[in-house]
Design a protein around this motif. Structure first.
Motif, PDB file in Angstrom:
ATOM      1  N   UNK A  31       0.842  -1.186   0.000  1.00 21.99           N
ATOM      2  CA  UNK A  31       0.000   0.000   0.000  1.00 21.99           C
ATOM      3  C   UNK A  31       0.886   1.249   0.000  1.00 21.99           C
ATOM      4  N   UNK A  32       0.639   2.198  -0.915  1.00 25.55           N
ATOM      5  CA  UNK A  32       1.422   3.453  -0.892  1.00 25.55           C
ATOM      6  C   UNK A  32       1.301   4.140   0.460  1.00 25.55           C
ATOM      7  N   UNK A  33       2.401   4.769   0.893  1.00 24.77           N
ATOM      8  CA  UNK A  33       2.385   5.442   2.187  1.00 24.77           C
ATOM      9  C   UNK A  33       3.282   6.676   2.122  1.00 24.77           C
ATOM     10  N   UNK A  34       3.217   7.478   3.168  1.00 30.77           N
ATOM     11  CA  UNK A  34       3.887   8.774   3.160  1.00 30.77           C
ATOM     12  C   UNK A  34       5.394   8.643   2.999  1.00 30.77           C
ATOM     13  N   UNK A  35       5.971   7.580   3.507  1.00 28.07           N
ATOM     14  CA  UNK A  35       7.417   7.395   3.430  1.00 28.07           C
ATOM     15  C   UNK A  35       7.799   6.452   2.286  1.00 28.07           C
ATOM     16  N   UNK A  37       2.318  11.571  -7.342  1.00 25.23           N
ATOM     17  CA  UNK A  37       2.707  11.109  -8.679  1.00 25.23           C
ATOM     18  C   UNK A  37       4.110  11.597  -9.023  1.00 25.23           C
ATOM     19  N   UNK A  38       4.818  10.810  -9.813  1.00 22.72           N
ATOM     20  CA  UNK A  38       6.158  11.190 -10.273  1.00 22.72           C
ATOM     21  C   UNK A  38       6.247  10.903 -11.766  1.00 22.72           C
ATOM     22  N   UNK A  39       7.214  11.542 -12.423  1.00 24.19           N
ATOM     23  CA  UNK A  39       7.425  11.328 -13.852  1.00 24.19           C
ATOM     24  C   UNK A  39       8.684  10.484 -14.062  1.00 24.19           C
ATOM     25  N   UNK A  40       8.568   9.535 -14.997  1.00 27.21           N
ATOM     26  CA  UNK A  40       9.688   8.685 -15.391  1.00 27.21           C
ATOM     27  C   UNK A  40       9.756   8.643 -16.917  1.00 27.21           C
ATOM     28  N   UNK A  51      16.872  14.197 -16.423  1.00 28.15           N
ATOM     29  CA  UNK A  51      15.410  14.186 -16.381  1.00 28.15           C
ATOM     30  C   UNK A  51      14.841  15.527 -15.931  1.00 28.15           C
ATOM     31  N   UNK A  52      15.613  16.259 -15.126  1.00 28.97           N
ATOM     32  CA  UNK A  52      15.128  17.532 -14.592  1.00 28.97           C
ATOM     33  C   UNK A  52      14.907  18.569 -15.689  1.00 28.97           C
ATOM     34  N   UNK A  53      15.565  18.388 -16.823  1.00 29.84           N
ATOM     35  CA  UNK A  53      15.423  19.355 -17.914  1.00 29.84           C
ATOM     36  C   UNK A  53      14.003  19.398 -18.476  1.00 29.84           C
ATOM     37  N   UNK A  54      13.247  18.373 -18.200  1.00 30.35           N
ATOM     38  CA  UNK A  54      11.861  18.352 -18.689  1.00 30.35           C
ATOM     39  C   UNK A  54      10.983  19.350 -17.952  1.00 30.35           C
ATOM     40  N   UNK A  55      11.431  19.815 -16.770  1.00 32.37           N
ATOM     41  CA  UNK A  55      10.619  20.742 -15.979  1.00 32.37           C
ATOM     42  C   UNK A  55       9.479  20.070 -15.245  1.00 32.37           C
ATOM     43  N   UNK A  56       9.409  18.745 -15.284  1.00 27.33           N
ATOM     44  CA  UNK A  56       8.339  18.001 -14.620  1.00 27.33           C
ATOM     45  C   UNK A  56       8.805  17.528 -13.239  1.00 27.33           C
ATOM     46  N   UNK A  57       7.853  17.084 -12.441  1.00 23.55           N
ATOM     47  CA  UNK A  57       8.171  16.540 -11.111  1.00 23.55           C
ATOM     48  C   UNK A  57       8.664  15.103 -11.279  1.00 23.55           C
ATOM     49  N   UNK A  58       9.927  14.979 -11.642  1.00 22.54           N
ATOM     50  CA  UNK A  58      10.493  13.655 -11.909  1.00 22.54           C
ATOM     51  C   UNK A  58      10.903  12.972 -10.610  1.00 22.54           C
ATOM     52  N   UNK A  59      11.045  11.674 -10.695  1.00 24.91           N
ATOM     53  CA  UNK A  59      11.556  10.907  -9.562  1.00 24.91           C
ATOM     54  C   UNK A  59      13.039  11.207  -9.398  1.00 24.91           C
ATOM     55  N   UNK A  60      13.452  11.471  -8.177  1.00 19.37           N
ATOM     56  CA  UNK A  60      14.836  11.887  -7.925  1.00 19.37           C
ATOM     57  C   UNK A  60      15.623  10.891  -7.082  1.00 19.37           C
ATOM     58  N   UNK A  61      15.107   9.682  -6.929  1.00 14.73           N
ATOM     59  CA  UNK A  61      15.776   8.658  -6.104  1.00 14.73           C
ATOM     60  C   UNK A  61      16.071   9.180  -4.707  1.00 14.73           C
ATOM     61  N   UNK A  62      15.048   9.583  -3.956  1.00  8.55           N
ATOM     62  CA  UNK A  62      15.299  10.172  -2.625  1.00  8.55           C
ATOM     63  C   UNK A  62      15.951   9.210  -1.645  1.00  8.55           C
ATOM     64  N   UNK A  63      15.829   7.922  -1.871  1.00  6.58           N
ATOM     65  CA  UNK A  63      16.435   6.932  -0.964  1.00  6.58           C
ATOM     66  C   UNK A  63      17.590   6.191  -1.626  1.00  6.58           C
TER      67      UNK A  63
END
Length: 222
Positions: free
Chosen positions: A76-80, A113-116, A193-205
């Protein structure tokens, strides 16, 4: 004398008739109580079966509660949450020399949501490592591209899955020797990926790693 004989004969016939009527009636009188007497002998097997059921019953409420507790927190998706990565194969065994494709599933376990990069785009941040039965790397698969900036991105909603198919062994590549192997996938983000200007996934972990899956390579078919 003849009259006496006739009379005796009549009396004898009457006795026979009386016996013919009385004997069936007596038999019926004996059979009817036996039929409706309620003798428990024919019902004994059913009685034994019904008596065995209570000993084998399971409390359905307790069983449902146990399942609910397991499902309540699983997948189940969760905050963390972050992305979840799995690798799979269509078959467990492949003849040597055949094409082997791995399927990668990426699930968004976060609440946002994230962009890939779209599945049709090159996936240079996705790596598949092939290990032998000793844990040694025998092959490393990385998709190369001249431009790390994807032309198309896909929005991955919370709880949604996107899949990629990657050749572990392409038709024109050297095949794996017969034996047992293990596949492990890893997935990372790219600054491009950041060049797209979208909220991309940034591998936070950090880099994602999948569990390993077994690959059996059998001798080539004659």
């Amino acid at each position: 004398m003849a009259l006496l004989n006739i009379s005796a004969l009549i009396r004898s016939r009457r006795s026979l008739v009386a016996l013919a009527v009385v004997v069936p009636l007596v038999g019926a009188a004996i059979a009817v109580p036996a039929l409706f007497s309620g003798d428990p002998t024919p019902d004994a097997p059913s009685a034994r079966q019904s008596a065995a059921k209570p000993a084998a019953t399971i409390d359905p409420v307790a069983e449902d509660e146990a399942v609910a507790e397991t499902v309540d927190v699983a997948a189940q998706p969760h905050a963390d949450g972050d992305l979840d990565l799995t690798v799979g194969l269509r078959f467990d065994r492949y003849p040597a020399g055949s094409r082997i494709q791995a399927e990668i599933d990426v699930v968004n376990m976060s609440l946002e949501p994230v962009f890939l990069p779209a599945p049709s785009e090159p996936q240079p941040t996705l790596t598949i490592v092939v290990l032998d039965d000793q844990g040694q790397t025998v092959r490393r698969v990385v998709e190369e591209t001249g431009n790390a900036t994807p032309r198309r991105m896909r929005q991955l909603a919370s709880g949604a899955t996107t899949s990629f198919r990657i050749d572990v062994v392409a038709p024109d590549e050297e095949s794996l020797e017969p034996g047992t192997y293990y596949l492990v996938a890893s997935y990372d983000a790219a600054d491009a990926w950041r060049r797209s200007g979208l909220d991309v996934w940034t591998a936070p972990k950090g880099t994602l790693h999948s569990d390993r899956v077994t690959l059996e390579v059998t001798p080539a078919r004659e």
